[in-house]
Motif scaffolding. Sequence first.
Motif, PDB file in Angstrom:
ATOM      1  N   ARG A 100      30.255   7.424  90.170  1.00  0.00           N
ATOM      2  CA  ARG A 100      29.179   6.492  90.516  1.00  0.00           C
ATOM      3  C   ARG A 100      27.846   7.218  90.708  1.00  0.00           C
ATOM      4  N   GLU A 101      27.861   8.465  91.206  1.00  0.00           N
ATOM      5  CA  GLU A 101      26.593   9.169  91.351  1.00  0.00           C
ATOM      6  C   GLU A 101      26.078   9.669  90.000  1.00  0.00           C
ATOM      7  N   GLN A 102      26.962  10.049  89.087  1.00  0.00           N
ATOM      8  CA  GLN A 102      26.525  10.436  87.744  1.00  0.00           C
ATOM      9  C   GLN A 102      25.889   9.253  87.019  1.00  0.00           C
ATOM     10  N   VAL A 103      26.487   8.089  87.194  1.00  0.00           N
ATOM     11  CA  VAL A 103      25.971   6.879  86.551  1.00  0.00           C
ATOM     12  C   VAL A 103      24.563   6.547  87.041  1.00  0.00           C
ATOM     13  N   ALA A 104      24.314   6.772  88.316  1.00  0.00           N
ATOM     14  CA  ALA A 104      22.983   6.469  88.861  1.00  0.00           C
ATOM     15  C   ALA A 104      21.906   7.277  88.148  1.00  0.00           C
ATOM     16  N   ALA A 110      17.639   5.995  81.826  1.00  0.00           N
ATOM     17  CA  ALA A 110      17.629   5.034  80.716  1.00  0.00           C
ATOM     18  C   ALA A 110      16.739   3.830  80.997  1.00  0.00           C
ATOM     19  N   ALA A 111      16.594   3.482  82.268  1.00  0.00           N
ATOM     20  CA  ALA A 111      15.753   2.339  82.639  1.00  0.00           C
ATOM     21  C   ALA A 111      14.314   2.755  82.950  1.00  0.00           C
ATOM     22  N   ASP A 112      13.989   4.026  82.722  1.00  0.00           N
ATOM     23  CA  ASP A 112      12.637   4.557  82.963  1.00  0.00           C
ATOM     24  C   ASP A 112      12.164   4.339  84.398  1.00  0.00           C
ATOM     25  N   LEU A 113      13.060   4.588  85.343  1.00  0.00           N
ATOM     26  CA  LEU A 113      12.707   4.477  86.757  1.00  0.00           C
ATOM     27  C   LEU A 113      12.268   5.836  87.282  1.00  0.00           C
ATOM     28  N   ASN A 114      11.459   5.825  88.309  1.00  0.00           N
ATOM     29  CA  ASN A 114      11.042   7.064  88.948  1.00  0.00           C
ATOM     30  C   ASN A 114      11.965   7.355  90.108  1.00  0.00           C
ATOM     31  N   PRO A 115      12.627   8.519  90.095  1.00  0.00           N
ATOM     32  CA  PRO A 115      13.504   8.872  91.219  1.00  0.00           C
ATOM     33  C   PRO A 115      12.725   8.847  92.533  1.00  0.00           C
ATOM     34  N   ALA A 116      13.387   8.386  93.586  1.00  0.00           N
ATOM     35  CA  ALA A 116      12.745   8.246  94.895  1.00  0.00           C
ATOM     36  C   ALA A 116      13.456   9.134  95.913  1.00  0.00           C
ATOM     37  N   SER A 117      12.732  10.085  96.473  1.00  0.00           N
ATOM     38  CA  SER A 117      13.344  11.043  97.386  1.00  0.00           C
ATOM     39  C   SER A 117      13.741  10.390  98.702  1.00  0.00           C
ATOM     40  N   GLY A 118      14.489  11.134  99.479  1.00  0.00           N
ATOM     41  CA  GLY A 118      14.936  10.654 100.786  1.00  0.00           C
ATOM     42  C   GLY A 118      16.397  10.288 100.780  1.00  0.00           C
ATOM     43  N   ASN A 119      16.901  10.034 101.960  1.00  0.00           N
ATOM     44  CA  ASN A 119      18.288   9.621 102.091  1.00  0.00           C
ATOM     45  C   ASN A 119      18.454   8.200 101.587  1.00  0.00           C
ATOM     46  N   LYS A 127      27.943  11.974 101.951  1.00  0.00           N
ATOM     47  CA  LYS A 127      28.877  12.312 100.873  1.00  0.00           C
ATOM     48  C   LYS A 127      28.207  12.310  99.498  1.00  0.00           C
ATOM     49  N   ILE A 128      26.974  11.848  99.436  1.00  0.00           N
ATOM     50  CA  ILE A 128      26.247  11.769  98.170  1.00  0.00           C
ATOM     51  C   ILE A 128      25.561  13.115  97.917  1.00  0.00           C
ATOM     52  N   ALA A 129      25.748  13.662  96.722  1.00  0.00           N
ATOM     53  CA  ALA A 129      25.109  14.932  96.365  1.00  0.00           C
ATOM     54  C   ALA A 129      23.593  14.790  96.453  1.00  0.00           C
ATOM     55  N   GLY A 130      22.945  15.841  96.914  1.00  0.00           N
ATOM     56  CA  GLY A 130      21.487  15.817  97.057  1.00  0.00           C
ATOM     57  C   GLY A 130      20.771  15.476  95.767  1.00  0.00           C
ATOM     58  N   TRP A 131      21.274  15.988  94.636  1.00  0.00           N
ATOM     59  CA  TRP A 131      20.630  15.712  93.354  1.00  0.00           C
ATOM     60  C   TRP A 131      20.701  14.233  92.982  1.00  0.00           C
ATOM     61  N   ALA A 132      21.718  13.522  93.487  1.00  0.00           N
ATOM     62  CA  ALA A 132      21.947  12.129  93.101  1.00  0.00           C
ATOM     63  C   ALA A 132      21.130  11.134  93.920  1.00  0.00           C
ATOM     64  N   LYS A 133      20.764  11.500  95.130  1.00  0.00           N
ATOM     65  CA  LYS A 133      20.092  10.553  96.026  1.00  0.00           C
ATOM     66  C   LYS A 133      18.816   9.939  95.445  1.00  0.00           C
ATOM     67  N   PRO A 134      17.922  10.707  94.835  1.00  0.00           N
ATOM     68  CA  PRO A 134      16.718  10.081  94.268  1.00  0.00           C
ATOM     69  C   PRO A 134      17.021   9.046  93.179  1.00  0.00           C
ATOM     70  N   TYR A 135      18.059   9.302  92.397  1.00  0.00           N
ATOM     71  CA  TYR A 135      18.431   8.374  91.328  1.00  0.00           C
ATOM     72  C   TYR A 135      19.060   7.104  91.906  1.00  0.00           C
ATOM     73  N   ILE A 136      19.896   7.288  92.901  1.00  0.00           N
ATOM     74  CA  ILE A 136      20.509   6.132  93.560  1.00  0.00           C
ATOM     75  C   ILE A 136      19.433   5.293  94.217  1.00  0.00           C
ATOM     76  N   ASN A 137      18.505   5.923  94.917  1.00  0.00           N
ATOM     77  CA  ASN A 137      17.413   5.190  95.568  1.00  0.00           C
ATOM     78  C   ASN A 137      16.610   4.374  94.566  1.00  0.00           C
ATOM     79  N   ALA A 138      16.286   4.982  93.432  1.00  0.00           N
ATOM     80  CA  ALA A 138      15.505   4.271  92.413  1.00  0.00           C
ATOM     81  C   ALA A 138      16.275   3.081  91.853  1.00  0.00           C
ATOM     82  N   CYS A 139      17.554   3.270  91.583  1.00  0.00           N
ATOM     83  CA  CYS A 139      18.371   2.188  91.024  1.00  0.00           C
ATOM     84  C   CYS A 139      18.591   1.068  92.034  1.00  0.00           C
TER      85      CYS A 139
END
Length: 174
Positions: A100-104, A110-119, A127-139
């Motif tokens: 699920r974090e790779q998909v984010a 693919a959706a041209d979103l800007n990653p958003a930093s923070g928890n 449990k979420i990898a640090g690299w994944a958090k900005p992508y999850i936040n944006a999605c």
Amino acid sequence: TDVQEGDWFYDAVMKASDLGWINGKGDGIFDPKGGMKRGDFAMLIANIKQYDEEAYKDTTRFPDVSADSYYAGAIAWCVDQGYIDGYDDGEFKPNNLITREQVAKIMCNAADLNPASGNTKFADDAKIAGWAKPYINACVSAGIISGKENNLYDPKTNLKRCEAAQLVVDAFSK
């Protein structure tokens, strides 16, 4: 035959199939509860974006992706677009199930979103990898991804095929 009216994912699977984005596994089987492979998810994104399959025929970007595999061109195209990448060891691992974090990350790109930093807002943020958090936040902000029960994201869990269909229909068919 394994996707029935009344299943929460029925409409998404049928729409993704009708649009030519996603295929079954043959013999009328979709395997909705089965895991989504990394190579298949790359193929899904490439199909959505209508990549030039002929231009990427027999093309590979990774030593563990055979140039004649059905998903090789889609993976190469997704890499060229900056949507997806491989592992630190230089491999893609196309038959591994996607998390699920790779998909984010892929969906954000693919959706041209800007990653958003923070928890993240999820209870299992630690449990979420640090690299994944900005992508999850944006999605999450874009309404593409949501969590599970009890405000969990469940980052290391493999994405199911039915979830992949719902995710891409929600993101790309509006």
